[in-house]
Design a protein around this motif. Sequence first.
Motif, PDB file in Angstrom:
ATOM      1  N   ASP A   1      -1.819   7.522   4.781  1.00  0.00           N
ATOM      2  CA  ASP A   1      -1.605   7.853   3.363  1.00  0.00           C
ATOM      3  C   ASP A   1      -2.906   7.787   2.584  1.00  0.00           C
ATOM      4  O   ASP A   1      -3.202   8.665   1.771  1.00  0.00           O
ATOM      5  CB  ASP A   1      -0.695   6.808   2.697  1.00  0.00           C
ATOM      6  N   LEU A   2      -3.630   6.698   2.776  1.00  0.00           N
ATOM      7  CA  LEU A   2      -4.867   6.491   2.026  1.00  0.00           C
ATOM      8  C   LEU A   2      -5.880   7.587   2.318  1.00  0.00           C
ATOM      9  O   LEU A   2      -6.573   8.062   1.410  1.00  0.00           O
ATOM     10  CB  LEU A   2      -5.453   5.112   2.338  1.00  0.00           C
ATOM     11  N   ASN A   3      -5.963   8.004   3.570  1.00  0.00           N
ATOM     12  CA  ASN A   3      -6.863   9.083   3.946  1.00  0.00           C
ATOM     13  C   ASN A   3      -6.559  10.339   3.127  1.00  0.00           C
ATOM     14  O   ASN A   3      -7.454  10.942   2.527  1.00  0.00           O
ATOM     15  CB  ASN A   3      -6.731   9.370   5.446  1.00  0.00           C
ATOM     16  N   HIS A   4      -5.287  10.708   3.077  1.00  0.00           N
ATOM     17  CA  HIS A   4      -4.924  11.937   2.368  1.00  0.00           C
ATOM     18  C   HIS A   4      -4.918  11.755   0.850  1.00  0.00           C
ATOM     19  O   HIS A   4      -5.197  12.711   0.126  1.00  0.00           O
ATOM     20  CB  HIS A   4      -3.599  12.475   2.896  1.00  0.00           C
TER      21      HIS A   4
ATOM     22  N   SER B   1       0.824  -1.203   0.000  1.00  0.00           N
ATOM     23  CA  SER B   1       0.000   0.000   0.000  1.00  0.00           C
ATOM     24  C   SER B   1       0.862   1.257   0.000  1.00  0.00           C
ATOM     25  O   SER B   1       0.596   2.203  -0.749  1.00  0.00           O
ATOM     26  CB  SER B   1      -0.932   0.004   1.209  1.00  0.00           C
ATOM     27  N   MET B   2       1.907   1.272   0.815  1.00  0.00           N
ATOM     28  CA  MET B   2       2.773   2.450   0.901  1.00  0.00           C
ATOM     29  C   MET B   2       3.491   2.720  -0.421  1.00  0.00           C
ATOM     30  O   MET B   2       3.662   3.875  -0.811  1.00  0.00           O
ATOM     31  CB  MET B   2       3.758   2.290   2.050  1.00  0.00           C
ATOM     32  N   GLU B   3       3.891   1.680  -1.112  1.00  0.00           N
ATOM     33  CA  GLU B   3       4.524   1.843  -2.432  1.00  0.00           C
ATOM     34  C   GLU B   3       3.527   2.427  -3.419  1.00  0.00           C
ATOM     35  O   GLU B   3       3.815   3.406  -4.117  1.00  0.00           O
ATOM     36  CB  GLU B   3       5.016   0.490  -2.956  1.00  0.00           C
ATOM     37  N   ARG B   4       2.361   1.827  -3.480  1.00  0.00           N
ATOM     38  CA  ARG B   4       1.337   2.259  -4.436  1.00  0.00           C
ATOM     39  C   ARG B   4       0.838   3.665  -4.127  1.00  0.00           C
ATOM     40  O   ARG B   4       0.616   4.473  -5.034  1.00  0.00           O
ATOM     41  CB  ARG B   4       0.166   1.289  -4.427  1.00  0.00           C
ATOM     42  N   THR B   5       0.641   3.939  -2.852  1.00  0.00           N
ATOM     43  CA  THR B   5       0.102   5.241  -2.462  1.00  0.00           C
ATOM     44  C   THR B   5       1.078   6.356  -2.801  1.00  0.00           C
ATOM     45  O   THR B   5       0.670   7.407  -3.295  1.00  0.00           O
ATOM     46  CB  THR B   5      -0.259   5.265  -0.971  1.00  0.00           C
TER      47      THR B   5
END
Length: 171
Positions: A157-160, A29-33
């Motif tokens: 990250d996803l929130n923002h 997720s962190m890579e994609r985000t």
Amino acid sequence: MSRSTRIPADDAYRQRLLGLLGGTDAVTSMERTAARVAEVARSLGPEAVRRPWAPGKWTGSQILSHLADVELAVGFRLRQALAEPDHQIQPFDQDAWARRYGALDTRLALEAFLAARAWNLALVRSLSGEDLARVAVHPERGPETVAVIVRMLAGHDLNHLHQLEALAAAI
């Protein structure tokens, strides 16, 4: 990083961030985000990035500055948790930090976020199960394992990212 860790049910903020991530692997997720944040930010352009994503909310530029700050702050927390037994996390006032965002360069904020993210991902990928189980104590949320801190960062990250995407959709 699919470790399951018991989380107090009364912690709404932690639950909300972890809920955004769901069962997705935090590193993936962190890579994609990070890539998606960069893509959306670059699509906004200098004028649109100065608009709030919703009435009374942060602008795209403020969100990018915040993401850079959080990446630095949480990266430090992770390193302290790994280096110091029962590390006491130092919280920060995001609104106080945000007061200076208007004077900062949005492009530099994005670059800082992406560089710090790459460095933090390198660290996280190197962690053992024992490392991920280390505990730090947040003064407001209580004990958090390194694994939970990483998962919360991924949810944050996803929130923002959703906010940036809402801004992009509005223009």
